[in-house]
Design a protein around this motif. Structure first.
Motif, PDB file in Angstrom:
ATOM      1  N   VAL A   1      43.766  45.692  32.269  1.00 35.23           N
ATOM      2  CA  VAL A   1      42.422  45.948  31.781  1.00 35.23           C
ATOM      3  C   VAL A   1      41.434  45.492  32.835  1.00 35.23           C
ATOM      4  N   ALA A   2      40.792  46.441  33.507  1.00 38.41           N
ATOM      5  CA  ALA A   2      39.830  46.115  34.555  1.00 38.41           C
ATOM      6  C   ALA A   2      38.432  46.106  33.959  1.00 38.41           C
ATOM      7  N   ARG A   3      37.881  44.928  33.792  1.00 31.10           N
ATOM      8  CA  ARG A   3      36.553  44.814  33.192  1.00 31.10           C
ATOM      9  C   ARG A   3      35.600  44.163  34.185  1.00 31.10           C
ATOM     10  N   GLY A   4      34.599  44.919  34.584  1.00 22.83           N
ATOM     11  CA  GLY A   4      33.578  44.373  35.471  1.00 22.83           C
ATOM     12  C   GLY A   4      33.895  44.511  36.952  1.00 22.83           C
ATOM     13  N   ALA A   5      35.111  45.039  37.256  1.00 22.25           N
ATOM     14  CA  ALA A   5      35.476  45.158  38.667  1.00 22.25           C
ATOM     15  C   ALA A   5      35.240  46.567  39.198  1.00 22.25           C
TER      16      ALA A   5
ATOM     17  N   GLU B   1      51.654  40.968  41.041  1.00 16.70           N
ATOM     18  CA  GLU B   1      50.748  40.543  39.970  1.00 16.70           C
ATOM     19  C   GLU B   1      49.996  39.280  40.375  1.00 16.70           C
ATOM     20  N   LEU B   2      50.725  38.315  40.948  1.00 12.18           N
ATOM     21  CA  LEU B   2      50.089  37.064  41.367  1.00 12.18           C
ATOM     22  C   LEU B   2      49.030  37.324  42.426  1.00 12.18           C
TER      23      LEU B   2
ATOM     24  N   GLU C   1      41.552  39.563  42.559  1.00 14.51           N
ATOM     25  CA  GLU C   1      40.590  40.121  41.596  1.00 14.51           C
ATOM     26  C   GLU C   1      40.604  39.282  40.324  1.00 14.51           C
ATOM     27  N   PRO C   2      40.032  38.089  40.338  1.00 11.88           N
ATOM     28  CA  PRO C   2      40.073  37.213  39.158  1.00 11.88           C
ATOM     29  C   PRO C   2      39.360  37.781  37.938  1.00 11.88           C
ATOM     30  N   SER C   3      38.529  38.802  38.134  1.00 12.32           N
ATOM     31  CA  SER C   3      37.815  39.385  36.988  1.00 12.32           C
ATOM     32  C   SER C   3      38.695  40.329  36.176  1.00 12.32           C
ATOM     33  N   LEU C   4      39.852  40.729  36.755  1.00 17.97           N
ATOM     34  CA  LEU C   4      40.754  41.625  36.040  1.00 17.97           C
ATOM     35  C   LEU C   4      41.504  40.874  34.949  1.00 17.97           C
ATOM     36  N   LYS C   5      41.686  41.536  33.814  1.00 19.55           N
ATOM     37  CA  LYS C   5      42.493  40.998  32.725  1.00 19.55           C
ATOM     38  C   LYS C   5      43.845  41.702  32.752  1.00 19.55           C
ATOM     39  N   ILE C   6      44.917  40.964  32.949  1.00 17.41           N
ATOM     40  CA  ILE C   6      46.254  41.540  33.022  1.00 17.41           C
ATOM     41  C   ILE C   6      47.050  41.048  31.822  1.00 17.41           C
TER      42      ILE C   6
END
Length: 475
Positions: free
Chosen positions: A8-12, A46-47, A53-58
């Motif tokens: 889930v890419a939110r804000g990126a 993933e790491l 991209e710390p703003s991404l929700k995985i």
């Protein structure tokens, strides 16, 4: 080792996606350019992506199940005929006139706690052969009748030779039927101009009581990825596909001269978003997330989720939050784990979680629903279904025991579960929204919040207690 997960890419936005692809991430599907992605990547990738991209929700790819309550055999009994060399027990399922009933499912427990026993379906002669020796006393026997019939339940059931179980036909004219009692004097126009999205196993568009199904979409990615034309296949799933049609009928079945069966809000328009695959099994959070987004885009005012899982995931949470921000109220089943905590997504504070109640006189005294009668008891012969979850997240309760509704192929029959309670409340919410022009005229979160508050205000406590019924039963 590679893991398939929704990203889930939110804000990126787009740049993050481009970097993700360059970082050894295989994008399998994308909701939109800047929207959530279904990806496949190694733990190392993933790491790296999390660091870049710390703003991404995985979040992991997880599956949700339907919230219909049926008992299944999990292991063979110690009394198995093959081990003992004894005579196999044969049951016969008949009607009151002694005529055989075909395709009744018999579930026989020799040890209910361990779910040990055997099961089978009646043949054309009404007979069911069990791998349990004649003379065995069953702790419980459940019979789930075919369409048009109530089931059967009995404790300490003796498997004598050629024992007979008789089922009762469903009388749609019965005034004590759960849906009729719940909807009381609501008009057949209840819910007019309101669109309700059913995220489920698909709806039968040919059912004579469901002419108000306006379309939908097949959201099962595994079926549509290589054949986009399959998006139009939003009818019932081939395997265990009755659930969605039953849920839809609870919301908005329209009675006919031949079938006097009304949903809570027959005036609604229904839309079908199938997330359960033809092959059976659960629905992925990615598909559910997409279905919720699609329902919002299609103009649904209310979304029903008669499904759930044990743990929260960010993908579905974000989709529901977005729906609410767009003015769409989301109503969900509380779960059928037998007094365990409320399932996700019903446990979300902004999702309306519904437990399952019943009336003890709304089904025959021998039907399978009798096994679901349990404390707490309330006013007017009410009880909370033995299977229903509970907790401080419960907002409302709805009829979920012995609820007769539509089945594919123009048929009807009963089902139990918080799966049934949730659409009953969704139908009542549709009735309220159609009746409240000031709420309908609102936009965004103001509308979904106002409708939620109006729904809570319409509820009457039954006496179960806050954690079991929330604000009570809408009435």
């Amino acid at each position: 080792m590679r893991a398939t997960i929704p990203l889930v890419a939110r804000g990126a936005g787009g740049p993050a996606v481009a970097r993700a692809v360059a970082a050894d991430v295989n994008v399998i599907d994308s909701v939109s350019v800047d929207g959530p992605k279904l990806v496949e990547m190694s733990p190392g990738a993933e790491l790296n992506l999390r660091l870049q991209e710390p703003s991404l929700k995985i979040v992991p790819l997880v599956r949700y199940e339907k919230m219909r309550m049926v008992f299944d055999i999990e292991r063979q009994p110690s009394e198995a005929v093959s081990a003992a060399g004894a005579q196999a027990a044969v049951l016969k399922v008949e009607d009151d006139g002694g005529n055989p009933i075909e395709n009744a499912r018999v579930v026989a427990f020799t040890n209910f706690r361990n779910r040990a026993g055997d099961e089978g379906r009646s043949d054309a002669d009404g007979k069911v052969a069990l791998r349990i020796a004649t003379g065995t006393t069953l702790e419980r026997v459940y019979v789930y009748g075919p369409a048009g019939w109530w089931g059967y339940f009995e404790r300490n059931f003796s498997l004598s030779q050629n024992v007979v179980i008789r089922l009762q036909a469903i009388d749609l004219a019965g005034q004590s039927l759960a849906l009729r009692r719940f909807r009381t004097n609501l008009p057949l126009t209840a819910g007019d101009q309101i669109v309700v999205g059913i995220v489920d196993s698909g709806i039968d568009p040919q059912h004579p009581l469901l002419p108000n199904v306006s379309g939908g979409a097949n959201m099962v990615l595994d079926e549509t990825r290589d054949d986009p034309g399959q998006v139009a296949d939003w009818g019932p799933a081939t395997t265990d596909g009755e659930h969605g049609t039953h849920v839809a009928g609870i919301v908005g079945a329209r009675p006919t001269a031949a079938l006097d069966l009304a949903g809570v809000a027959p005036g609604v328009t229904l839309r079908s978003y199938r997330v359960f695959p033809h092959t059976g099994g659960g629905a992925t959070n990615y598909d559910i997330m997409n279905a919720i987004d699609r329902a919002v885009q299609d103009g649904c005012h209310i979304i029903n989720l008669s499904l759930g899982g044990a743990s929260e995931d960010e993908a579905v949470r974000a989709a529901i939050g977005s729906a609410l921000d767009n003015g769409v109220l989301v109503i969900a089943a509380a779960g059928n784990d037998g007094r365990k905590p409320v399932s996700f997504p019903g446990a979300l504070p902004f999702c309306v979680a519904v437990s399952a109640m019943g009336w003890s006189d709304s089904f025959p005294t021998t039907s399978s629903e009798v096994g679901d009668i349990a404390k707490p008891f309330g006013s007017n012969s009410t009880f909370l279904g033995a299977f229903s979850n509970f907790g401080p997240q419960i907002d409302l309760t709805g009829p979920g025991v012995g609820v007769v509704s539509t089945l594919p192929g123009g048929r009807f029959g009963p089902m139990n579960g918080t799966s049934m309670a949730s659409p009953a409340v969704a139908g009542y919410a549709a009735f309220l929204l159609a009746s409240e022009g000031t709420i309908l005229a609102l936009h965004g979160a103001e509308r979904s919040t106002a409708l939620r508050d109006r729904l809570f205000g319409a509820a009457t406590p039954l006496g179960f207690g806050r954690d079991y019924e929330g604000f009570g039963l809408p009435s």
